[in-house]
Scaffold this motif. Structure first.
Motif, PDB file in Angstrom:
ATOM      1  N   LYS A 119      57.115  20.899  14.878  1.00 13.89           N
ATOM      2  CA  LYS A 119      57.202  19.463  14.615  1.00 13.89           C
ATOM      3  C   LYS A 119      58.616  19.038  14.241  1.00 13.89           C
ATOM      4  CE  LYS A 119      52.366  19.218  13.180  1.00 13.89           C
ATOM      5  NZ  LYS A 119      51.425  18.968  12.061  1.00 13.89           N
ATOM      6  N   GLU A 120      59.342  19.920  13.584  1.00 17.00           N
ATOM      7  CA  GLU A 120      60.718  19.587  13.221  1.00 17.00           C
ATOM      8  C   GLU A 120      61.583  19.431  14.467  1.00 17.00           C
ATOM      9  OE1 GLU A 120      64.305  21.326  10.360  1.00 17.00           O
ATOM     10  OE2 GLU A 120      62.258  22.088  10.182  1.00 17.00           O
ATOM     11  N   ALA A 121      61.354  20.303  15.456  1.00 11.33           N
ATOM     12  CA  ALA A 121      62.090  20.196  16.717  1.00 11.33           C
ATOM     13  C   ALA A 121      61.719  18.915  17.456  1.00 11.33           C
ATOM     14  CB  ALA A 121      61.810  21.420  17.591  1.00 11.33           C
ATOM     15  N   ILE A 122      60.436  18.567  17.428  1.00 13.73           N
ATOM     16  CA  ILE A 122      59.982  17.337  18.091  1.00 13.73           C
ATOM     17  C   ILE A 122      60.640  16.114  17.462  1.00 13.73           C
ATOM     18  CG2 ILE A 122      57.974  15.857  18.503  1.00 13.73           C
ATOM     19  CD1 ILE A 122      56.294  18.432  18.665  1.00 13.73           C
ATOM     20  N   VAL A 123      60.706  16.096  16.135  1.00 10.63           N
ATOM     21  CA  VAL A 123      61.349  14.975  15.439  1.00 10.63           C
ATOM     22  C   VAL A 123      62.826  14.904  15.797  1.00 10.63           C
ATOM     23  CG1 VAL A 123      62.023  14.079  13.173  1.00 10.63           C
ATOM     24  CG2 VAL A 123      59.709  14.951  13.531  1.00 10.63           C
ATOM     25  N   ALA A 124      63.486  16.060  15.845  1.00 10.25           N
ATOM     26  CA  ALA A 124      64.915  16.081  16.178  1.00 10.25           C
ATOM     27  C   ALA A 124      65.158  15.555  17.591  1.00 10.25           C
ATOM     28  CB  ALA A 124      65.461  17.501  16.035  1.00 10.25           C
ATOM     29  N   ILE A 125      64.321  15.973  18.537  1.00  8.34           N
ATOM     30  CA  ILE A 125      64.472  15.501  19.915  1.00  8.34           C
ATOM     31  C   ILE A 125      64.273  13.989  19.989  1.00  8.34           C
ATOM     32  CG2 ILE A 125      63.411  15.553  22.212  1.00  8.34           C
ATOM     33  CD1 ILE A 125      62.854  18.535  21.737  1.00  8.34           C
ATOM     34  N   LEU A 126      63.243  13.492  19.310  1.00 10.84           N
ATOM     35  CA  LEU A 126      62.976  12.050  19.311  1.00 10.84           C
ATOM     36  C   LEU A 126      64.125  11.275  18.668  1.00 10.84           C
ATOM     37  CD1 LEU A 126      61.095   9.644  19.787  1.00 10.84           C
ATOM     38  CD2 LEU A 126      60.007  10.151  17.584  1.00 10.84           C
ATOM     39  N   ALA A 127      64.609  11.770  17.531  1.00 16.03           N
ATOM     40  CA  ALA A 127      65.689  11.081  16.819  1.00 16.03           C
ATOM     41  C   ALA A 127      66.966  11.039  17.646  1.00 16.03           C
ATOM     42  CB  ALA A 127      65.947  11.772  15.475  1.00 16.03           C
ATOM     43  N   PHE A 128      67.309  12.157  18.264  1.00 18.33           N
ATOM     44  CA  PHE A 128      68.540  12.209  19.056  1.00 18.33           C
ATOM     45  C   PHE A 128      68.414  11.353  20.315  1.00 18.33           C
ATOM     46  CE2 PHE A 128      71.080  16.105  17.545  1.00 18.33           C
ATOM     47  CZ  PHE A 128      70.708  15.876  16.232  1.00 18.33           C
ATOM     48  N   THR A 161      64.888   7.725  11.869  1.00 17.37           N
ATOM     49  CA  THR A 161      63.868   8.400  12.675  1.00 17.37           C
ATOM     50  C   THR A 161      63.541   9.775  12.109  1.00 17.37           C
ATOM     51  OG1 THR A 161      64.704   7.259  14.651  1.00 17.37           O
ATOM     52  CG2 THR A 161      63.253   9.146  15.003  1.00 17.37           C
ATOM     53  N   THR A 162      64.571  10.508  11.706  1.00 20.97           N
ATOM     54  CA  THR A 162      64.350  11.837  11.129  1.00 20.97           C
ATOM     55  C   THR A 162      63.564  11.749   9.833  1.00 20.97           C
ATOM     56  OG1 THR A 162      66.418  12.646  12.104  1.00 20.97           O
ATOM     57  CG2 THR A 162      65.482  13.922  10.286  1.00 20.97           C
ATOM     58  N   PHE A 163      63.941  10.810   8.985  1.00 21.27           N
ATOM     59  CA  PHE A 163      63.287  10.671   7.681  1.00 21.27           C
ATOM     60  C   PHE A 163      61.804  10.322   7.834  1.00 21.27           C
ATOM     61  CE2 PHE A 163      62.136   8.213   3.864  1.00 21.27           C
ATOM     62  CZ  PHE A 163      62.455   9.132   2.881  1.00 21.27           C
ATOM     63  N   PHE A 164      61.516   9.297   8.635  1.00 20.71           N
ATOM     64  CA  PHE A 164      60.123   8.877   8.795  1.00 20.71           C
ATOM     65  C   PHE A 164      59.334   9.865   9.657  1.00 20.71           C
ATOM     66  CE2 PHE A 164      61.925   4.786   7.478  1.00 20.71           C
ATOM     67  CZ  PHE A 164      60.993   4.418   6.519  1.00 20.71           C
ATOM     68  N   GLY A 165      60.015  10.544  10.588  1.00 16.06           N
ATOM     69  CA  GLY A 165      59.341  11.572  11.371  1.00 16.06           C
ATOM     70  C   GLY A 165      58.885  12.724  10.498  1.00 16.06           C
ATOM     71  N   HIS A 166      59.735  13.137   9.584  1.00 17.19           N
ATOM     72  CA  HIS A 166      59.359  14.205   8.654  1.00 17.19           C
ATOM     73  C   HIS A 166      58.219  13.763   7.742  1.00 17.19           C
ATOM     74  CE1 HIS A 166      63.060  17.061   8.821  1.00 17.19           C
ATOM     75  NE2 HIS A 166      62.739  16.599  10.018  1.00 17.19           N
ATOM     76  N   HIS A 168      55.926  11.553   8.494  1.00 19.72           N
ATOM     77  CA  HIS A 168      54.714  11.442   9.312  1.00 19.72           C
ATOM     78  C   HIS A 168      54.048  12.800   9.514  1.00 19.72           C
ATOM     79  CE1 HIS A 168      51.993  10.056  12.461  1.00 19.72           C
ATOM     80  NE2 HIS A 168      52.416  11.060  13.217  1.00 19.72           N
ATOM     81  N   PHE A 169      54.854  13.830   9.752  1.00 17.92           N
ATOM     82  CA  PHE A 169      54.302  15.157  10.011  1.00 17.92           C
ATOM     83  C   PHE A 169      54.136  15.987   8.740  1.00 17.92           C
ATOM     84  CE2 PHE A 169      56.141  14.364  14.322  1.00 17.92           C
ATOM     85  CZ  PHE A 169      54.951  14.478  15.032  1.00 17.92           C
ATOM     86  N   GLY A 170      54.459  15.408   7.599  1.00 13.51           N
ATOM     87  CA  GLY A 170      54.299  16.130   6.349  1.00 13.51           C
ATOM     88  C   GLY A 170      55.312  17.241   6.155  1.00 13.51           C
ATOM     89  N   LEU A 171      56.487  17.089   6.739  1.00 14.66           N
ATOM     90  CA  LEU A 171      57.536  18.090   6.601  1.00 14.66           C
ATOM     91  C   LEU A 171      58.377  17.796   5.365  1.00 14.66           C
ATOM     92  CD1 LEU A 171      58.734  18.122  10.327  1.00 14.66           C
ATOM     93  CD2 LEU A 171      57.172  19.747   9.246  1.00 14.66           C
ATOM     94  N   GLU A 172      58.946  18.843   4.815  1.00 14.82           N
ATOM     95  CA  GLU A 172      59.828  18.648   3.670  1.00 14.82           C
ATOM     96  C   GLU A 172      61.074  17.895   4.123  1.00 14.82           C
ATOM     97  OE1 GLU A 172      60.803  22.186   1.623  1.00 14.82           O
ATOM     98  OE2 GLU A 172      58.726  22.753   1.207  1.00 14.82           O
ATOM     99  N   THR A 173      61.422  16.872   3.388  1.00 15.06           N
ATOM    100  CA  THR A 173      62.596  16.083   3.755  1.00 15.06           C
ATOM    101  C   THR A 173      63.284  15.567   2.507  1.00 15.06           C
ATOM    102  OG1 THR A 173      63.371  14.179   5.045  1.00 15.06           O
ATOM    103  CG2 THR A 173      61.262  13.945   3.938  1.00 15.06           C
ATOM    104  N   SER A 174      64.588  15.482   2.581  1.00 17.66           N
ATOM    105  CA  SER A 174      65.377  14.957   1.473  1.00 17.66           C
ATOM    106  C   SER A 174      66.564  14.204   2.053  1.00 17.66           C
ATOM    107  CB  SER A 174      65.858  16.087   0.558  1.00 17.66           C
ATOM    108  OG  SER A 174      66.775  15.585  -0.405  1.00 17.66           O
ATOM    109  N   PHE A 175      66.569  12.899   1.838  1.00 18.72           N
ATOM    110  CA  PHE A 175      67.671  12.096   2.356  1.00 18.72           C
ATOM    111  C   PHE A 175      68.985  12.496   1.699  1.00 18.72           C
ATOM    112  CE2 PHE A 175      70.324   8.262   2.520  1.00 18.72           C
ATOM    113  CZ  PHE A 175      70.305   8.030   3.890  1.00 18.72           C
ATOM    114  N   ILE A 176      68.910  12.954   0.454  1.00 20.38           N
ATOM    115  CA  ILE A 176      70.121  13.382  -0.256  1.00 20.38           C
ATOM    116  C   ILE A 176      70.742  14.587   0.447  1.00 20.38           C
ATOM    117  CG2 ILE A 176      71.065  14.211  -2.434  1.00 20.38           C
ATOM    118  CD1 ILE A 176      70.118  11.308  -2.471  1.00 20.38           C
TER     119      ILE A 176
END
Length: 231
Positions: A119-128, A161-166, A168-176
C-alpha cells in the motif's frame, strides 16, 4: 549500473536463488527501460537513488516541468524498483532459509505478490503521478512565474496525497518526518527552475505584427543570462 550492483549484492548476501530472481527482475527493467526515450528511461534509475538520499519528491516536479505526462510510467516503474529493493533486503533471508523447493517457490511468489500489494508503494505511485499532472498543467498556463508556482504546487500535491493516502490505508505517517525532505525537494526544484528556465519578467515585451492572413500578438519574455553571456 550502481543500482544493479547494489541489488545483486543484497540478493547474493541472501542466497544464490534470490540472486537469480534479482537478475530476472533487472533484465525485465532493462527491457522496459529500452522502450522509453533516454530522458524518460533514466527516471527508472533515479527514483531509487532520490529515495535513498531522502529527496524523492523533486523528481516528479522536474519530470512534470521538462518531460511531460509520459514520465509518469518510468517514475512508477522506478518506485516499484525501489520497493523491490527494500522488500528484498528485508524478506529474502526468510526465503533463503526454506529448504523445501515448494516452500521456496511459494516464498518467491510471495515476494512479488506482496510487492504489488504494498500500500505504501501504491500511495507513492499515486502521489507522484498526481504531482506530475499538476506540475505539467500549471507550467503550461501562461502567467508570470508559472514554473515556480508549478513546482510549489507539485510538492504540496505530493505531500497532501501521501499524507491522506497513508491515513486511508492505516499506514504509519508523520508529516514532521516528511517535512525536511519536502523542504529540500522544494529548494532543489526551485533551483532547477532558475538554472534551466530562468526568465526576466521585468523585461517582458508585447509585440504585434501581421501577415496577409493574420494579426499576431506576442508576449516575449527574455531569458536571464549571465554576465559572461551578455559580454
Amino acid at each position: 549500473m550502481f543500482f544493479c550492483i547494489f541489488i545483486l549484492g543484497n540478493a547474493y548476501a541472501a542466497s544464490l536463488e534470490i540472486t537469480l530472481v534479482a537478475v530476472v527482475v533487472l533484465l525485465l527493467a532493462s527491457l522496459i527501460q529500452s522502450a522509453f526515450r533516454a530522458g524518460h528511461a533514466v527516471l527508472i534509475a533515479l527514483v531509487p537513488l532520490f529515495f535513498y538520499i531522502h529527496i524523492p519528491y523533486v523528481l516528479p516536479v522536474i519530470a512534470g516541468l521538462s518531460l511531460g505526462l509520459m514520465s509518469i510510467v518510468p517514475i512508477s516503474i522506478g518506485i516499484m524498483l525501489y520497493y523491490f529493493i527494500e522488500y528484498m533486503a528485508g524478506h529474502t533471508a526468510v526465503a533463503a532459509s526454506q529448504g523445501d523447493i515448494t516452500a521456496m517457490a511459494t516464498a518467491y511468489a510471495g515476494l512479488f505478490g506482496n510487492l504489488f500489494k504494498d500500500k505504501e508503494a501504491i500511495v507513492a505511485i499515486l502521489a507522484f503521478a498526481l504531482c506530475v499532472v499538476v506540475v505539467f498543467i500549471i507550467s503550461q498556463i501562461p502567467f508570470d512565474e508559472s514554473w515556480i508556482v508549478a513546482a510549489g504546487a507539485g510538492i504540496l500535491t505530493t505531500a497532501v496525497t501521501t499524507f491522506f493516502g497513508h491515513m486511508h490505508f492505516g499506514l504509519e505517517t508523520s508529516f514532521i518526518d516528511m517535512l525536511p525532505g519536502l523542504l529540500l525537494s522544494c529548494i532543489v526544484s526551485i533551483a532547477y527552475v532558475f538554472a534551466f528556465h530562468a526568465v526576466d519578467y521585468q523585461r517582458t515585451e508585447r509585440l504585434r505584427f501581421e501577415d496577409d492572413d493574420y494579426v499576431y500578438f506576442v508576449k516575449a519574455v527574455p531569458k536571464l543570462k549571465s554576465e559572461d553571456e551578455d559580454d
